[in-house]
Design a protein around this motif. Structure first.
Motif, PDB file in Angstrom:
ATOM      1  N   UNK A  40       0.830  -1.212   0.000  1.00 16.21           N
ATOM      2  CA  UNK A  40       0.000   0.000   0.000  1.00 16.21           C
ATOM      3  C   UNK A  40       0.865   1.263   0.000  1.00 16.21           C
ATOM      4  N   UNK A  41       1.745   1.350  -1.003  1.00 15.89           N
ATOM      5  CA  UNK A  41       2.628   2.512  -1.128  1.00 15.89           C
ATOM      6  C   UNK A  41       1.827   3.784  -1.395  1.00 15.89           C
ATOM      7  N   UNK A  42       2.381   4.905  -0.909  1.00 18.32           N
ATOM      8  CA  UNK A  42       1.749   6.212  -1.137  1.00 18.32           C
ATOM      9  C   UNK A  42       2.466   7.000  -2.226  1.00 18.32           C
ATOM     10  N   UNK A  43       3.549   6.437  -2.802  1.00 18.70           N
ATOM     11  CA  UNK A  43       4.275   7.115  -3.877  1.00 18.70           C
ATOM     12  C   UNK A  43       3.827   6.529  -5.225  1.00 18.70           C
ATOM     13  N   UNK A  44       4.654   6.613  -6.232  1.00 19.00           N
ATOM     14  CA  UNK A  44       4.278   6.172  -7.579  1.00 19.00           C
ATOM     15  C   UNK A  44       4.685   4.722  -7.861  1.00 19.00           C
ATOM     16  N   UNK A  45       4.917   3.953  -6.815  1.00 15.40           N
ATOM     17  CA  UNK A  45       5.383   2.576  -6.983  1.00 15.40           C
ATOM     18  C   UNK A  45       4.430   1.724  -7.822  1.00 15.40           C
ATOM     19  N   UNK A  66      -4.339  -3.756   0.019  1.00 16.63           N
ATOM     20  CA  UNK A  66      -5.321  -2.685   0.175  1.00 16.63           C
ATOM     21  C   UNK A  66      -5.048  -1.831   1.406  1.00 16.63           C
ATOM     22  N   UNK A  67      -4.188  -2.347   2.308  1.00 14.88           N
ATOM     23  CA  UNK A  67      -3.745  -1.564   3.462  1.00 14.88           C
ATOM     24  C   UNK A  67      -2.354  -2.015   3.853  1.00 14.88           C
ATOM     25  N   UNK A  68      -1.626  -1.137   4.526  1.00 11.03           N
ATOM     26  CA  UNK A  68      -0.255  -1.450   4.904  1.00 11.03           C
ATOM     27  C   UNK A  68      -0.218  -2.491   6.012  1.00 11.03           C
ATOM     28  N   UNK A  69       0.662  -3.493   5.849  1.00  7.88           N
ATOM     29  CA  UNK A  69       0.738  -4.587   6.827  1.00  7.88           C
ATOM     30  C   UNK A  69       1.495  -4.199   8.083  1.00  7.88           C
ATOM     31  N   UNK A  70       2.379  -3.188   7.964  1.00  7.65           N
ATOM     32  CA  UNK A  70       3.187  -2.773   9.100  1.00  7.65           C
ATOM     33  C   UNK A  70       4.377  -3.664   9.372  1.00  7.65           C
ATOM     34  N   UNK A  71       4.630  -4.645   8.483  1.00 11.59           N
ATOM     35  CA  UNK A  71       5.734  -5.584   8.719  1.00 11.59           C
ATOM     36  C   UNK A  71       6.271  -6.114   7.407  1.00 11.59           C
ATOM     37  N   UNK A 194       5.896 -14.162  12.937  1.00 13.19           N
ATOM     38  CA  UNK A 194       5.449 -12.812  12.605  1.00 13.19           C
ATOM     39  C   UNK A 194       5.266 -11.924  13.829  1.00 13.19           C
ATOM     40  N   UNK A 195       5.551 -12.460  15.007  1.00 15.03           N
ATOM     41  CA  UNK A 195       5.551 -11.620  16.212  1.00 15.03           C
ATOM     42  C   UNK A 195       6.790 -10.726  16.264  1.00 15.03           C
ATOM     43  N   UNK A 196       7.826 -11.119  15.528  1.00 15.28           N
ATOM     44  CA  UNK A 196       9.036 -10.305  15.482  1.00 15.28           C
ATOM     45  C   UNK A 196       8.892  -9.237  14.401  1.00 15.28           C
ATOM     46  N   UNK A 197       9.114  -7.986  14.768  1.00 15.91           N
ATOM     47  CA  UNK A 197       8.958  -6.860  13.845  1.00 15.91           C
ATOM     48  C   UNK A 197      10.278  -6.433  13.218  1.00 15.91           C
ATOM     49  N   UNK A 198      11.386  -6.633  13.935  1.00  9.87           N
ATOM     50  CA  UNK A 198      12.689  -6.151  13.457  1.00  9.87           C
ATOM     51  C   UNK A 198      13.668  -7.281  13.101  1.00  9.87           C
ATOM     52  N   UNK A 199      13.583  -8.411  13.803  1.00 10.57           N
ATOM     53  CA  UNK A 199      14.599  -9.458  13.656  1.00 10.57           C
ATOM     54  C   UNK A 199      14.003 -10.819  13.304  1.00 10.57           C
ATOM     55  N   UNK A 200      12.898 -10.806  12.592  1.00 12.67           N
ATOM     56  CA  UNK A 200      12.272 -12.062  12.192  1.00 12.67           C
ATOM     57  C   UNK A 200      13.160 -12.907  11.311  1.00 12.67           C
TER      58      UNK A 200
END
Length: 323
Positions: A40-45, A66-71, A194-200
């Motif tokens: 769900x990019x907001x640029x011209x991707x 359709x929406x950003x997953x956040x991960x 998927x509980x790990x946000x940075x080091x999965x």
């Protein structure tokens, strides 16, 4: 069925997309499918990706959200679930590769049935593509051990031995774009947590290498890009907590001594202490929580942490004792 599934997870990387996609569609090894995900990019991707999909309709599957997953790891997992290939290449949208990436890395899997992943030599580039360093910075001090010439061309490691001698010290698979792995190894390891946000990715590599092997290829076939999207201190705090959670069972499994745990955790302590322990944006309670995570891994670092905060005049010793 394609031999390789290439997964490009993208979010707001319009300025890098053309270079990335060109480096993929022109691969000299052609038995692959290309799955492009957009979070769900907001640029011209989306417009850029759609142009490539029109140009290569039989090659590209475009799966926008359709929406950003956040991960980013949710996108990785989504792409792997869609993949039909035996081998997986997660080619991050802001990185670059040689058009020979697959040509050089794929054959090793056919020769070694226990091989779970191949890591190629990666350099570091800036936003404009200029080289920053010959090796990814995470390889510093390990270059000659990992990337050395062999008769087969691949420096091969037993998975368990690599975990014990290398991966437990730091994530020496620092850029997924420079890695090709078996889908079966991913699935047999249980996939991403998927509980790990940075080091999965770090957590995943441990589980994959407990049951498969790894090889390092001394060919510069991948470029890791460094640009303006820097991690914030809060992201680093999250990362430190996750590393603590990931390494605790690893240390216990390997039965590491207190001195070895101290040696390993001192690296992370050094990396994160200015972003977390000396950062006034974190409350006393938050710092103590991170401190407790650290103590589970190396009791000897208790004293370093306590000394650090006492020197800063930020902490009351009675509070530490009560907590």
């Amino acid at each position: 069925m394609p031999k390789v599934s290439i997964i490009v997870p993208n979010y707001n990387h319009e300025k890098f997309l053309k270079g990335r996609l060109d480096s993929i569609v022109h691969q000299t090894f052609t038995d692959f499918e290309l799955i492009i995900l957009d979070d769900h990019s907001s640029d011209d991707s989306v417009s850029i990706i759609s142009t490539y999909q029109t140009q290569y309709p039989n090659l590209i599957r475009f799966v926008p959200s359709t929406k950003n997953s956040g991960s980013p790891f949710k996108q990785w997992d989504r792409g792997i679930a869609l993949a039909k290939g035996e081998l997986i290449w997660i080619a991050e949208s802001d990185d670059l590769s040689s058009i020979s990436f697959l040509e050089y890395s794929v054959p090793f899997f056919e020769r070694n049935e226990n091989l779970g992943m191949v890591v190629v030599k990666s350099n570091a580039i800036d936003a404009t593509g200029g080289q920053i360093s010959e090796f990814h910075p995470m390889f510093n001090g390990y270059e000659s051990k990992l990337f050395k010439a062999t008769s087969s061309g691949l420096n091969y490691f037993n998975g368990d031995e690599f975990v014990k001698d290398y991966l437990a010290y730091k994530c020496l698979i620092p850029n997924v774009s420079g890695t090709l792995f078996r889908k079966s190894a991913y699935l047999n390891a249980g996939g991403l947590n998927l509980n790990f946000k940075r080091n999965g990715d770090y957590d995943l590599y441990f589980r994959m290498l407990y049951q498969s092997d790894i090889g390092f290829l001394n060919k510069s076939l991948n470029s890791t890009r460094y640009h303006d999207d820097k991690l914030t201190a809060s992201n680093n705090a999250q990362s430190f907590k996750e590393v603590s959670t990931i390494l605790k069972p690893v240390f216990d499994k390997l039965k590491l001594s207190a001195s070895k745990r101290l040696e390993i955790m001192s690296f992370y302590f050094t990396v994160y202490k200015y972003d977390i322990f000396l950062n006034d944006a974190f409350t006393f309670k938050e710092k103590v929580t991170i401190f407790q995570n650290l103590s589970n891994l190396s009791g000897l670092l208790h004293f370093k942490f306590l000394k650090l905060l006492l020197q800063r005049g930020r902490i009351n010793l009675s509070k530490i004792i009560k907590s």
